[in-house]
Scaffold this active site. Sequence first.
Site, PDB file in Angstrom:
ATOM      1  N   TYR A  12       0.822  -1.365  -0.086  1.00  0.00           N
ATOM      2  CA  TYR A  12      -0.014  -0.076   0.194  1.00  0.00           C
ATOM      3  C   TYR A  12       0.736   1.378   0.128  1.00  0.00           C
ATOM      4  O   TYR A  12       2.189   1.259   0.279  1.00  0.00           O
ATOM      5  CB  TYR A  12      -1.025  -0.072   1.154  1.00  0.00           C
ATOM      6  CG  TYR A  12      -0.082   0.439   2.581  1.00  0.00           C
ATOM      7  CD1 TYR A  12       0.505  -0.549   3.096  1.00  0.00           C
ATOM      8  CD2 TYR A  12      -0.520   1.717   3.117  1.00  0.00           C
ATOM      9  CE1 TYR A  12       1.105  -0.359   4.485  1.00  0.00           C
ATOM     10  CE2 TYR A  12      -0.021   1.892   4.433  1.00  0.00           C
ATOM     11  CZ  TYR A  12       1.130   1.066   5.125  1.00  0.00           C
ATOM     12  OH  TYR A  12       1.533   1.441   6.285  1.00  0.00           O
ATOM     13  N   ARG A  31       8.370   3.948  -4.588  1.00  0.00           N
ATOM     14  CA  ARG A  31       8.309   2.858  -3.676  1.00  0.00           C
ATOM     15  C   ARG A  31       7.397   1.746  -3.969  1.00  0.00           C
ATOM     16  O   ARG A  31       7.427   0.700  -3.606  1.00  0.00           O
ATOM     17  CB  ARG A  31       8.161   3.609  -2.307  1.00  0.00           C
ATOM     18  CG  ARG A  31       8.203   2.906  -1.039  1.00  0.00           C
ATOM     19  CD  ARG A  31       8.011   3.297   0.190  1.00  0.00           C
ATOM     20  NE  ARG A  31       7.048   4.162   0.401  1.00  0.00           N
ATOM     21  CZ  ARG A  31       6.511   4.947   1.460  1.00  0.00           C
ATOM     22  NH1 ARG A  31       7.655   4.942   2.420  1.00  0.00           N
ATOM     23  NH2 ARG A  31       5.330   5.499   1.643  1.00  0.00           N
ATOM     24  N   ARG A  43      -7.959 -21.084  -0.617  1.00  0.00           N
ATOM     25  CA  ARG A  43      -6.840 -20.416   0.256  1.00  0.00           C
ATOM     26  C   ARG A  43      -5.682 -21.496  -0.155  1.00  0.00           C
ATOM     27  O   ARG A  43      -5.474 -22.508   0.459  1.00  0.00           O
ATOM     28  CB  ARG A  43      -7.345 -20.139   1.620  1.00  0.00           C
ATOM     29  CG  ARG A  43      -6.075 -19.632   2.591  1.00  0.00           C
ATOM     30  CD  ARG A  43      -6.630 -19.663   4.012  1.00  0.00           C
ATOM     31  NE  ARG A  43      -5.584 -19.052   4.738  1.00  0.00           N
ATOM     32  CZ  ARG A  43      -4.728 -19.789   5.451  1.00  0.00           C
ATOM     33  NH1 ARG A  43      -4.788 -21.111   5.299  1.00  0.00           N
ATOM     34  NH2 ARG A  43      -3.815 -19.374   6.203  1.00  0.00           N
ATOM     35  N   HIS A  70      -1.088 -21.106   0.096  1.00  0.00           N
ATOM     36  CA  HIS A  70      -0.167 -20.172   0.287  1.00  0.00           C
ATOM     37  C   HIS A  70       0.604 -19.825  -1.229  1.00  0.00           C
ATOM     38  O   HIS A  70       0.965 -18.545  -1.198  1.00  0.00           O
ATOM     39  CB  HIS A  70       0.763 -20.724   1.303  1.00  0.00           C
ATOM     40  CG  HIS A  70       0.393 -20.821   2.465  1.00  0.00           C
ATOM     41  ND1 HIS A  70      -0.710 -21.427   3.181  1.00  0.00           N
ATOM     42  CD2 HIS A  70       0.710 -20.125   3.648  1.00  0.00           C
ATOM     43  CE1 HIS A  70      -0.971 -21.302   4.140  1.00  0.00           C
ATOM     44  NE2 HIS A  70      -0.252 -20.587   4.719  1.00  0.00           N
ATOM     45  N   LYS A  85       6.699  -2.048   2.133  1.00  0.00           N
ATOM     46  CA  LYS A  85       5.551  -1.489   2.792  1.00  0.00           C
ATOM     47  C   LYS A  85       4.185  -2.312   2.467  1.00  0.00           C
ATOM     48  O   LYS A  85       3.217  -2.299   1.943  1.00  0.00           O
ATOM     49  CB  LYS A  85       5.060  -0.122   2.031  1.00  0.00           C
ATOM     50  CG  LYS A  85       4.330   0.868   2.754  1.00  0.00           C
ATOM     51  CD  LYS A  85       4.349   2.176   2.283  1.00  0.00           C
ATOM     52  CE  LYS A  85       3.229   3.201   3.091  1.00  0.00           C
ATOM     53  NZ  LYS A  85       3.327   3.305   4.415  1.00  0.00           N
ATOM     54  N   GLU A 138      12.640   2.642  13.837  1.00  0.00           N
ATOM     55  CA  GLU A 138      11.871   3.546  13.423  1.00  0.00           C
ATOM     56  C   GLU A 138      10.469   3.746  14.430  1.00  0.00           C
ATOM     57  O   GLU A 138      11.016   3.201  15.581  1.00  0.00           O
ATOM     58  CB  GLU A 138      11.309   3.265  12.201  1.00  0.00           C
ATOM     59  CG  GLU A 138      10.622   2.003  12.035  1.00  0.00           C
ATOM     60  CD  GLU A 138      10.139   1.708  10.347  1.00  0.00           C
ATOM     61  OE1 GLU A 138       9.905   2.746   9.795  1.00  0.00           O
ATOM     62  OE2 GLU A 138       9.658   0.726  10.023  1.00  0.00           O
TER      63      GLU A 138
END
Length: 286
Positions: free
Chosen positions: A32, A51, A100, A102, A149, A182
């Site tokens: 995101y 990014r 589902r 992986h 991210k 951070e």
Amino acid sequence: MSIVYLNGEYMPAHEAKISPMDRGFLFGDGIYEVVPSYGGQFVGFEPHMTRMFDGLAAIEIQHEFSLEYFRDVCQTLCEKNGNGNLGIYIHISRGTDVKRHHAYPKDVRPTLFAYTFDIPAAPSADIEKAKTYKVNTHQDLRWQRCNIKSTALLGNVMHYQHGHAAGCDETLLFNADNQLTEASSCNAFIVKDGVVLTPNLDSQKLPGITRLILLDILKKYSDIKVEERIITRAEVDNADEIWITSSTKQVGAVVELDGKPVNGGKIGPVWQQAQSLFSTHQFDYN
Ligand code: PDD
């Protein structure tokens, strides 16, 4: 009513529907971005998109999106939502599978969702009016790829909640060697004897765009000395100033660390210089 973008269409938020078989929902398998926009002017649009494309490549999401496509989506979303002070959230998951499993499925199209949310007006470098921040600290217990991210943010969420529950605005994180990484949703800076210091980038930190822009501005337009290097817990405890940076906060001055005042509980002078330069040059990076 908020207008959002989902897979090629603009629609009222309540009409946006995503399958529970979406891998973003099942695995947090996606990335995101959050791009700030003030009155229709973006801050750091190109570096944000760089990014994002790096993140898509890192997790091998195949796509045909371009920078100009996202510029158009972001501009249109801002216009449709009143062109105020907006954060644009862009979320790309690997897509919807039939089961589902992986392994990355073949032949699924990424799911793209974007919407805007209100953010505070761009802060001015006014010590009297600026928002100040209280932080606590914790060992950084997240995964070892924090440079991506990822939408899988449970580690960050739990760290943020730890600070929030203690009445703080953020949680500063330290690795197993007690070095600053951070904060749970921000990058971190300290100031000592007039030098601005921030942890050097590696897989323990997100390469923040506000951090990137701030470092560039300080190097180009000031005589302030800047260092990117390891920062120890002791250096944080003895800092003259502590800042947290993010797209929605810009440069946030921390005035309390684990209940103890930083700079006597007041915003420091280097912050004022830094935020002032940021305010002047923030729109140059689009
Ligand atoms: N957070 N580090 C982490 C873990 C973050 O989540 C963020 C941003 C930053 C600062 O990055 P930038 O300057 O590019 O915003 C650093 C966003 C705003 C969020 O998750 O809402």
